[in-house]
Design a protein around this motif. Structure first.
Motif, short mmCIF file in Angstrom:
data_model
loop_
_atom_site.label_atom_id
_atom_site.label_comp_id
_atom_site.label_asym_id
_atom_site.label_seq_id
_atom_site.Cartn_x
_atom_site.Cartn_y
_atom_site.Cartn_z
N ALA A 71 0.85 -1.20 0.00
CA ALA A 71 0.00 0.00 0.00
C ALA A 71 0.88 1.25 0.00
CB ALA A 71 -0.94 -0.01 1.21
N ARG A 122 2.23 2.45 -3.25
CA ARG A 122 1.29 3.04 -4.20
C ARG A 122 0.67 4.35 -3.71
NH1 ARG A 122 1.66 -2.21 -5.03
NH2 ARG A 122 1.23 -3.12 -7.08
N LEU A 123 0.71 4.57 -2.41
CA LEU A 123 0.08 5.76 -1.84
C LEU A 123 1.06 6.93 -1.80
CD1 LEU A 123 -1.72 4.20 1.26
CD2 LEU A 123 -2.80 5.05 -0.83
N ALA A 145 -0.62 10.20 2.49
CA ALA A 145 -1.69 9.23 2.73
C ALA A 145 -1.21 8.09 3.62
CB ALA A 145 -2.22 8.69 1.41
N SER A 146 0.04 7.65 3.44
CA SER A 146 0.60 6.61 4.31
C SER A 146 0.69 7.10 5.75
CB SER A 146 1.99 6.19 3.82
OG SER A 146 1.91 5.48 2.62
#
Length: 194
Positions: free
Chosen positions: A145, A148-149, A153-154
């Motif tokens: 994740a 890709r973020l 956002a992470s």
């Protein structure tokens, strides 16, 4: 340069995953909950089913491990370019090695006894193998994740998960680390009130 794993890195990840399961079997960890059931979700922290099923309130912390490990891989091999960035494509199996090592160490009598002595997990007996395997899978999902973020956002997701578990179960990754390594009696008493 990328941290996304190539085919050989995915195969190494799978091999490490299977090796960890074999080691946990050799350590005589129970494959599933000794209650005889396999639940997708077990949400009662203060119970003998905690850390015995596929997911529980500690699964978000393993997802966060993946976010954190991705950050450190990015920092070391992309941002700082250590070792010429060569380990970058191997970041996932390296992260799995770290997580798997923790799952093995966490299930040793020494660490199980430490949890019982300094946290509110008085009846903690370690993880079942299915729970440890799921914990590693959650770390992998968190790592992928993060790949890709956007960074913000992470970070937001990690903070959300920490605050959610703090609110719901009075525990999270941060408190778990504090209580395991530098126990604070006030925190333990506060957690016991939940």
């Amino acid at each position: 340069m990328t941290l996304k794993p190539h085919r050989a890195a995915w195969l190494a990840t799978l091999a490490l995953f299977l090796l960890t399961i074999a080691i946990l079997f050799a350590m005589d960890r129970p494959p599933i909950c000794t209650c005889g059931e396999i639940k997708l979700w077990h949400g009662v922290v203060e119970s003998n089913g905690n850390s015995q099923h596929i997911t529980d309130w500690y699964s978000p912390s393993h997802f966060t491990h993946g976010l954190i490990m991705y950050f450190f891989a990015w920092l070391l091999w992309i941002k700082l370019g250590l070792f010429g960035g060569k380990p970058a494509r191997w970041a996932l199996p390296i992260a799995v090695l770290v997580e798997a090592t923790w799952e093995i160490v966490e299930n040793t009598p020494m660490v199980i006894d430490r949890y019982r002595a300094v946290t509110v997990s008085f009846g903690y007996s370690g993880d079942s193998i299915i729970n440890s395997a799921a914990d590693i899978a959650w770390m992998i999902i968190g790592f992928m994740a993060a790949s890709r973020l956007p960074t913000w956002a992470s970070v937001a997701l990690a903070l959300f998960l920490e605050l959610l578990t703090l609110w719901v179960i009075r525990d999270n990754l941060t408190l778990n680390v504090i209580m395991l390594f530098w126990p604070v009696e006030a925190i333990r008493q506060w957690q016991a009130m939940g």
